[in-house]
Design an enzyme around this catalytic site. Structure first.
Site, mmCIF file in Angstrom:
data_model
loop_
_atom_site.group_PDB
_atom_site.id
_atom_site.type_symbol
_atom_site.label_atom_id
_atom_site.label_comp_id
_atom_site.label_asym_id
_atom_site.label_seq_id
_atom_site.Cartn_x
_atom_site.Cartn_y
_atom_site.Cartn_z
ATOM 1 N N SER A 142 0.874 -1.168 0.000
ATOM 2 C CA SER A 142 0.000 0.000 0.000
ATOM 3 C C SER A 142 0.908 1.214 0.000
ATOM 4 C CB SER A 142 -0.848 -0.022 1.279
ATOM 5 O OG SER A 142 -1.408 1.244 1.538
ATOM 6 N N TYR A 155 -2.083 -1.605 10.317
ATOM 7 C CA TYR A 155 -2.047 -1.642 8.849
ATOM 8 C C TYR A 155 -0.714 -1.090 8.344
ATOM 9 C CZ TYR A 155 -3.904 -1.190 4.053
ATOM 10 O OH TYR A 155 -4.124 -1.302 2.694
ATOM 11 N N LYS A 159 2.062 -3.279 6.495
ATOM 12 C CA LYS A 159 2.397 -2.968 5.094
ATOM 13 C C LYS A 159 3.873 -2.590 4.950
ATOM 14 C CE LYS A 159 -1.660 -3.699 3.089
ATOM 15 N NZ LYS A 159 -1.847 -4.923 2.293
#
Ligand code: NAD
Length: 260
Positions: A142, A155, A159
């Site tokens: 991402s 997150y 990532k």
């Protein structure tokens, strides 16, 4: 037909980005394995591919479950004879301020994004090495593999972690002709993002339109969402790339939100 005679397994391919990559790979000639927690939706993705003249199968797979991952990869190899491409894409989003983040939700995020990438990579590398023809492993990162945003502690952590895993795959895979890349999309309108818009509006006390314009697309060069096609074409380019020149690299696909 860039992927003619190739076999690709895409996790989280019942929805969103994974589904679009699976459809694009099938159009490029690959035999595609749709691996997802949601078997009904995975079946529908496989049927869409078959209806368009492609070849696909669906497998039920929770990417955090070692036995299910190994069984899914084994089923793919048994059905199609090999595995050439893995797209480790399955993912979810949970947002809270760090100081309020429940530990069980942190662990769930890390398990799906990092355990899932490790388990699917390990199974795919074993199959690729046994097949002796190398392969391409693509992790779905991402912009949050390179940047941070509030409310997204696990997150962003996961990532970023995928970049480390990718580099090890590139180093250990080279001897076997296995390449590794990470795709780092900006915001793409999928169920994962649609769910965040009202959540962020509530968390920051702003309207949903402001979440889109002032948070999600603020730093893009054109105020545009990244599209499913933007990501799927990048996944095709990387899977079909003919040499090791790009192994170990992440590619940011974000309409200029992040430039590294
Ligand atoms: P989505 O919600 O549309 O699809 C995710 C899919 O993953 C679903 O089919 C779901 O059933 C599956 N899944 C969830 N948990 C799973 C598990 N444990 N095992 C197997 N399958 C599981 O989401 P999306 O937006 O297409 O996201 C796909 C990937 O792209 C994620 O890794 C996400 O972090 C990443 N990503 C998305 C965006 C975006 O803006 N949508 C941006 C950057 C990165």
């Amino acid at each position: 037909m860039l992927l003619e005679n190739k076999v690709a397994l895409v996790t989280g391919a019942a929805s969103g980005i994974g589904r679009e990559i699976a459809l694009r790979y099938a159009k490029a000639g690959a035999k595609v394995v749709i691996a997802d927690l949601n078997l009904d939706a995975a079946d529908r993705s496989a049927e869409t591919i078959q209806a368009a003249g492609g070849t696909a199968m669906a497998v039920a797979m929770d990417v955090t479950d070692e036995a299910q991952v190994d069984a899914g990869v084994a089923a793919a190899v048994e059905r199609f004879g090999a595995l050439d491409i893995l797209v480790s894409n399955a993912g979810i989003q949970i947002v809270h301020p760090l100081i309020d983040f429940p530990f069980d939700e942190w662990r769930k995020m890390i398990a799906i994004h990092l355990d899932g990438a490790f388990l699917t990579t390990r199974a795919a590398m074993r199959a690729m090495i046994a097949g002796g023809s190398g392969g391409s492993i693509i992790l779905m990162g991402s912009v949050h593999s390179h940047e941070a945003s509030p409310l997204k502690a696990p997150y962003v952590t996961a990532k970023h972690g995928l970049l480390g895993l990718m580099k090890v795959i590139a180093k250990e895979g080279a001897a076997h002709g296995i390449r590794a890349n990470t795709i780092c999309p900006g915001f793409v309108r999928t169920p994962l993002v649609d769910k965040q818009i009202p959540e962020q509006a509530a968390a920051f006390g702003i309207s949903e339109d402001e979440v889109i314009k002032k948070i999600m697309l603020k730093d893009t060069v054109d105020g545009e969402f990244t599209t499913l096609a933007d990501v799927a074409e990048t996944a095709l380019f990387l899977a079909a790339f003919p040499s090791n020149a790009l192994t170990g690299q992440s590619i940011i696909v974000s309409h200029g939100w992040s430039m590294q």
